[in-house]
Design a protein around this motif. Structure first.
Motif, PDB file in Angstrom:
ATOM      1  N   ALA A  27      35.385  40.659  49.370  1.00 23.09           N
ATOM      2  CA  ALA A  27      34.974  41.507  48.248  1.00 23.09           C
ATOM      3  C   ALA A  27      36.199  42.014  47.494  1.00 23.09           C
ATOM      4  N   ARG A  28      37.237  42.390  48.237  1.00 22.32           N
ATOM      5  CA  ARG A  28      38.438  42.900  47.570  1.00 22.32           C
ATOM      6  C   ARG A  28      39.190  41.774  46.879  1.00 22.32           C
ATOM      7  N   VAL A  29      39.157  40.581  47.470  1.00 22.32           N
ATOM      8  CA  VAL A  29      39.737  39.413  46.809  1.00 22.32           C
ATOM      9  C   VAL A  29      39.006  39.168  45.489  1.00 22.32           C
ATOM     10  N   ALA A  30      37.691  39.229  45.539  1.00 25.52           N
ATOM     11  CA  ALA A  30      36.883  38.978  44.347  1.00 25.52           C
ATOM     12  C   ALA A  30      37.120  40.046  43.282  1.00 25.52           C
ATOM     13  N   ILE A  31      37.232  41.284  43.696  1.00 27.44           N
ATOM     14  CA  ILE A  31      37.494  42.377  42.754  1.00 27.44           C
ATOM     15  C   ILE A  31      38.820  42.138  42.040  1.00 27.44           C
ATOM     16  N   LEU A  32      39.847  41.809  42.808  1.00 23.83           N
ATOM     17  CA  LEU A  32      41.166  41.596  42.220  1.00 23.83           C
ATOM     18  C   LEU A  32      41.158  40.395  41.277  1.00 23.83           C
ATOM     19  N   LYS A  37      41.131  38.290  35.695  1.00 28.14           N
ATOM     20  CA  LYS A  37      40.462  37.448  34.698  1.00 28.14           C
ATOM     21  C   LYS A  37      40.111  38.261  33.454  1.00 28.14           C
ATOM     22  N   ILE A  38      39.412  39.365  33.666  1.00 31.54           N
ATOM     23  CA  ILE A  38      39.059  40.264  32.568  1.00 31.54           C
ATOM     24  C   ILE A  38      40.287  41.097  32.288  1.00 31.54           C
ATOM     25  N   ASN A  39      41.144  40.601  31.427  1.00 33.44           N
ATOM     26  CA  ASN A  39      42.448  41.263  31.282  1.00 33.44           C
ATOM     27  C   ASN A  39      42.332  42.650  30.661  1.00 33.44           C
ATOM     28  N   ALA A  40      41.248  42.881  29.936  1.00 34.81           N
ATOM     29  CA  ALA A  40      40.972  44.268  29.582  1.00 34.81           C
ATOM     30  C   ALA A  40      40.402  44.925  30.830  1.00 34.81           C
ATOM     31  N   CYS A  41      40.339  46.214  30.868  1.00 36.74           N
ATOM     32  CA  CYS A  41      39.912  46.895  32.080  1.00 36.74           C
ATOM     33  C   CYS A  41      38.412  46.773  32.300  1.00 36.74           C
ATOM     34  N   VAL A  42      38.036  46.893  33.525  1.00 35.52           N
ATOM     35  CA  VAL A  42      36.645  46.723  33.902  1.00 35.52           C
ATOM     36  C   VAL A  42      36.148  47.982  34.578  1.00 35.52           C
ATOM     37  N   CYS A  43      34.957  48.347  34.290  1.00 35.72           N
ATOM     38  CA  CYS A  43      34.412  49.574  34.873  1.00 35.72           C
ATOM     39  C   CYS A  43      33.329  49.222  35.882  1.00 35.72           C
ATOM     40  N   GLY A  44      32.152  49.679  35.670  1.00 30.15           N
ATOM     41  CA  GLY A  44      31.080  49.455  36.622  1.00 30.15           C
ATOM     42  C   GLY A  44      30.574  48.024  36.630  1.00 30.15           C
ATOM     43  N   ASP A  45      31.133  47.189  35.768  1.00 31.16           N
ATOM     44  CA  ASP A  45      30.737  45.781  35.743  1.00 31.16           C
ATOM     45  C   ASP A  45      30.933  45.129  37.098  1.00 31.16           C
ATOM     46  N   LEU A  46      31.870  45.652  37.850  1.00 33.31           N
ATOM     47  CA  LEU A  46      32.167  45.058  39.158  1.00 33.31           C
ATOM     48  C   LEU A  46      30.943  45.066  40.060  1.00 33.31           C
ATOM     49  N   VAL A  47      30.134  46.099  39.918  1.00 31.15           N
ATOM     50  CA  VAL A  47      28.929  46.176  40.752  1.00 31.15           C
ATOM     51  C   VAL A  47      27.984  45.018  40.408  1.00 31.15           C
ATOM     52  N   ASN A  48      27.886  44.671  39.122  1.00 27.51           N
ATOM     53  CA  ASN A  48      27.042  43.545  38.728  1.00 27.51           C
ATOM     54  C   ASN A  48      27.695  42.210  39.069  1.00 27.51           C
ATOM     55  N   GLU A  49      28.990  42.157  38.846  1.00 32.59           N
ATOM     56  CA  GLU A  49      29.741  40.914  39.050  1.00 32.59           C
ATOM     57  C   GLU A  49      29.680  40.474  40.517  1.00 32.59           C
ATOM     58  N   ILE A  50      29.932  41.415  41.406  1.00 34.77           N
ATOM     59  CA  ILE A  50      29.954  41.161  42.844  1.00 34.77           C
ATOM     60  C   ILE A  50      28.629  41.688  43.373  1.00 34.77           C
ATOM     61  N   GLY A  51      28.022  41.035  44.314  1.00 32.88           N
ATOM     62  CA  GLY A  51      26.672  41.424  44.718  1.00 32.88           C
ATOM     63  C   GLY A  51      26.597  42.502  45.777  1.00 32.88           C
ATOM     64  N   LEU A  52      27.386  43.551  45.625  1.00 32.88           N
ATOM     65  CA  LEU A  52      27.346  44.624  46.616  1.00 32.88           C
ATOM     66  C   LEU A  52      26.931  45.929  45.948  1.00 32.88           C
ATOM     67  N   ALA A  53      26.437  46.851  46.738  1.00 30.01           N
ATOM     68  CA  ALA A  53      25.961  48.129  46.203  1.00 30.01           C
ATOM     69  C   ALA A  53      27.108  48.967  45.659  1.00 30.01           C
ATOM     70  N   GLN A  54      26.767  49.876  44.774  1.00 32.55           N
ATOM     71  CA  GLN A  54      27.782  50.697  44.109  1.00 32.55           C
ATOM     72  C   GLN A  54      28.668  51.484  45.081  1.00 32.55           C
TER      73      GLN A  54
ATOM     74  N   ASN B   6      29.735  37.342  53.769  1.00 27.69           N
ATOM     75  CA  ASN B   6      30.518  36.180  53.328  1.00 27.69           C
ATOM     76  C   ASN B   6      29.767  35.299  52.343  1.00 27.69           C
ATOM     77  N   GLU B   7      28.452  35.243  52.503  1.00 30.26           N
ATOM     78  CA  GLU B   7      27.665  34.278  51.739  1.00 30.26           C
ATOM     79  C   GLU B   7      27.651  34.560  50.243  1.00 30.26           C
ATOM     80  N   ILE B   8      27.979  35.777  49.851  1.00 30.98           N
ATOM     81  CA  ILE B   8      27.961  36.060  48.408  1.00 30.98           C
ATOM     82  C   ILE B   8      29.308  35.770  47.749  1.00 30.98           C
ATOM     83  N   PHE B   9      30.272  35.290  48.532  1.00 27.77           N
ATOM     84  CA  PHE B   9      31.582  34.951  47.965  1.00 27.77           C
ATOM     85  C   PHE B   9      31.820  33.459  48.066  1.00 27.77           C
ATOM     86  N   ASN B  10      32.706  32.952  47.246  1.00 28.31           N
ATOM     87  CA  ASN B  10      32.949  31.510  47.280  1.00 28.31           C
ATOM     88  C   ASN B  10      33.950  31.140  48.382  1.00 28.31           C
TER      89      ASN B  10
END
Lengths: 110, 110
Positions: A27-32, A37-54, B6-10
DNA sequence: TTACTCTATCGCAATATTACGATTAATAGC
DNA sequence: GCTATTAATCGTAATATTGCGATAGAGTAA
């Protein structure tokens, strides 16, 4: 028992382990990766982007912030996260030194 | 709860996390550094070199072997460990790609 | 065989991590 | 003020990790 004996290792070894530990969760790898990738800053989009709870994302972000790899700016009701470039580069230097170790002599066994 | 999803990450994200997790403990960092330094193979010296009990060292070595970063050769009653160079280089490629990500555009906030 | 050495494994206790529902805090807009 | 939105924190359950004493297994030497 159950707790790491940090005191018997040197600062460099403990620092490498601390950096590595924070990368030790996908999850932390994916966040980073998303923050890069989104070179502008990202806010709560991370919750949608990654499938984990807020709360879970918030907790992972906290660890990344504590190590200084990510910084967050409050923007109204949301928070804007981005890579802390200088600290990322410091981390890269520490980790690269470890990863790029060389075997000066070739092994005779194994 | 309590188990990594793990399954939600590549595959790439999971592999980075697996490698990083094994470096996320100073004892394993110290073991690897010692194996690099002593370019000939090392056996039970690791128990003396690092201040942990024999079962603990054995367990850390097992994890390093499972990831393929270290190989062990039985030599009489002792076992000779060394860095698995090819796999180490594969790991280095994976980790470097992650660490060397670039921010294509500079950030406007934060 | 016996005794010795070295390593792996078992089993357990202590601690850490992961995940999330519920709640709280902070701000924005009305 | 009130309400909606967003993020942080609390509390807790499930699982993972760390460390080591005790033991087992495998090889060596006598």
């Amino acid at each position: 028992m159950g707790l790491t004996k940090n005191e018997i290792f040197n600062d460099q070894q403990n620092q490498i382990a601390l950096f590595a530990k924070v990368f030790g969760h996908p999850a932390r790898v994916a966040i980073l990766q998303h923050l890069f990738k989104i070179n502008a800053c990202v806010c709560g989009d991370l919750v949608n982007e990654i499938g984990l709870a807020q709360p879970t994302i918030s907790q992972h972000l906290k660890e990344l912030k504590q190590l200084g790899l990510v910084k967050g700016n409050v923007e109204g009701t949301s928070v804007c996260y981005c890579i802390h470039e200088e600290n990322w580069n410091i981390m890269k230097t520490v980790m690269s030194e470890f990863l790029n170790q060389d075997l000066t002599h070739k092994q005779e066994c194994c």
